[in-house]
Design a protein around this motif. Structure first.
Motif, short mmCIF file in Angstrom:
data_model
loop_
_atom_site.label_atom_id
_atom_site.label_comp_id
_atom_site.label_asym_id
_atom_site.label_seq_id
_atom_site.Cartn_x
_atom_site.Cartn_y
_atom_site.Cartn_z
N UNK A 168 17.77 58.03 7.81
CA UNK A 168 17.11 59.34 7.74
C UNK A 168 17.16 59.99 9.12
N UNK A 169 17.18 61.32 9.16
CA UNK A 169 17.14 61.99 10.47
C UNK A 169 15.81 61.73 11.17
N UNK A 170 15.86 61.71 12.48
CA UNK A 170 14.67 61.49 13.30
C UNK A 170 14.35 62.80 14.02
N UNK A 171 13.21 63.41 13.71
CA UNK A 171 12.83 64.71 14.25
C UNK A 171 11.68 64.57 15.23
N UNK A 172 11.76 65.34 16.33
CA UNK A 172 10.68 65.39 17.31
C UNK A 172 10.49 66.82 17.78
N UNK A 229 23.91 69.50 6.30
CA UNK A 229 23.57 69.55 7.72
C UNK A 229 24.38 70.64 8.41
N UNK A 230 25.66 70.74 8.09
CA UNK A 230 26.50 71.78 8.68
C UNK A 230 25.99 73.17 8.28
N UNK A 231 25.65 73.35 7.01
CA UNK A 231 25.11 74.65 6.57
C UNK A 231 23.83 74.98 7.32
N UNK A 232 22.97 74.00 7.51
CA UNK A 232 21.71 74.22 8.23
C UNK A 232 21.97 74.61 9.67
N UNK A 233 22.87 73.90 10.34
CA UNK A 233 23.18 74.18 11.75
C UNK A 233 23.82 75.55 11.93
N UNK A 234 24.49 76.06 10.91
CA UNK A 234 25.16 77.36 11.01
C UNK A 234 24.22 78.53 10.74
N UNK A 235 23.00 78.26 10.35
CA UNK A 235 22.03 79.34 10.11
C UNK A 235 21.74 80.06 11.42
N UNK A 282 11.71 71.53 8.06
CA UNK A 282 11.32 71.50 6.65
C UNK A 282 12.34 72.25 5.79
N UNK A 283 12.92 73.32 6.33
CA UNK A 283 13.98 74.03 5.62
C UNK A 283 15.17 73.11 5.40
N UNK A 284 15.52 72.32 6.40
CA UNK A 284 16.60 71.34 6.25
C UNK A 284 16.27 70.36 5.14
N UNK A 285 15.07 69.84 5.13
CA UNK A 285 14.67 68.88 4.10
C UNK A 285 14.78 69.50 2.71
#
Length: 88
Positions: A7-11, A39-45, A78-81
């Motif tokens: 799972x991704x680790x967020x801080x 993940x790529x779609x999220x990063x491109x936002x 949360x949008x990514x999730x």
């Protein structure tokens, strides 16, 4: 024995001098194998702001990104999730 993260680790990070809040996410290779497109779609936002120096790629295919946003980094995570949950 090494721990394998799936799972991704967020801080949330706060700059000591400026008080600027940013986010850091580590995306493990195992997670990216399944969710790469989301993940790529999220990063491109447009809301996600980072540049090349904010990105660290590892030999196993995982990576870490520091990002800022005009909104809350936690809200963007949360949008990514939500995007990942819609993928199912």
């Amino acid at each position: 024995m090494a721990i394998v993260l799936a799972q991704p680790q967020f801080q949330l990070l706060t700059h000591l001098q400026t008080g600027t809040i940013s986010g850091r996410i580590y995306f493990p290779a195992l997670f990216l194998a399944e969710f790469h497109d989301a993940v790529v779609r999220w990063l491109q936002r447009q809301e996600i702001i980072f540049n090349e120096k904010d990105l660290k790629m590892y030999a196993d295919g995982s990576f870490r990104v520091y990002f800022s946003t005009q909104f809350s980094p936690e809200l963007e995570y949360q949008t990514l999730i939500m995007m990942l949950e819609q993928q199912y």
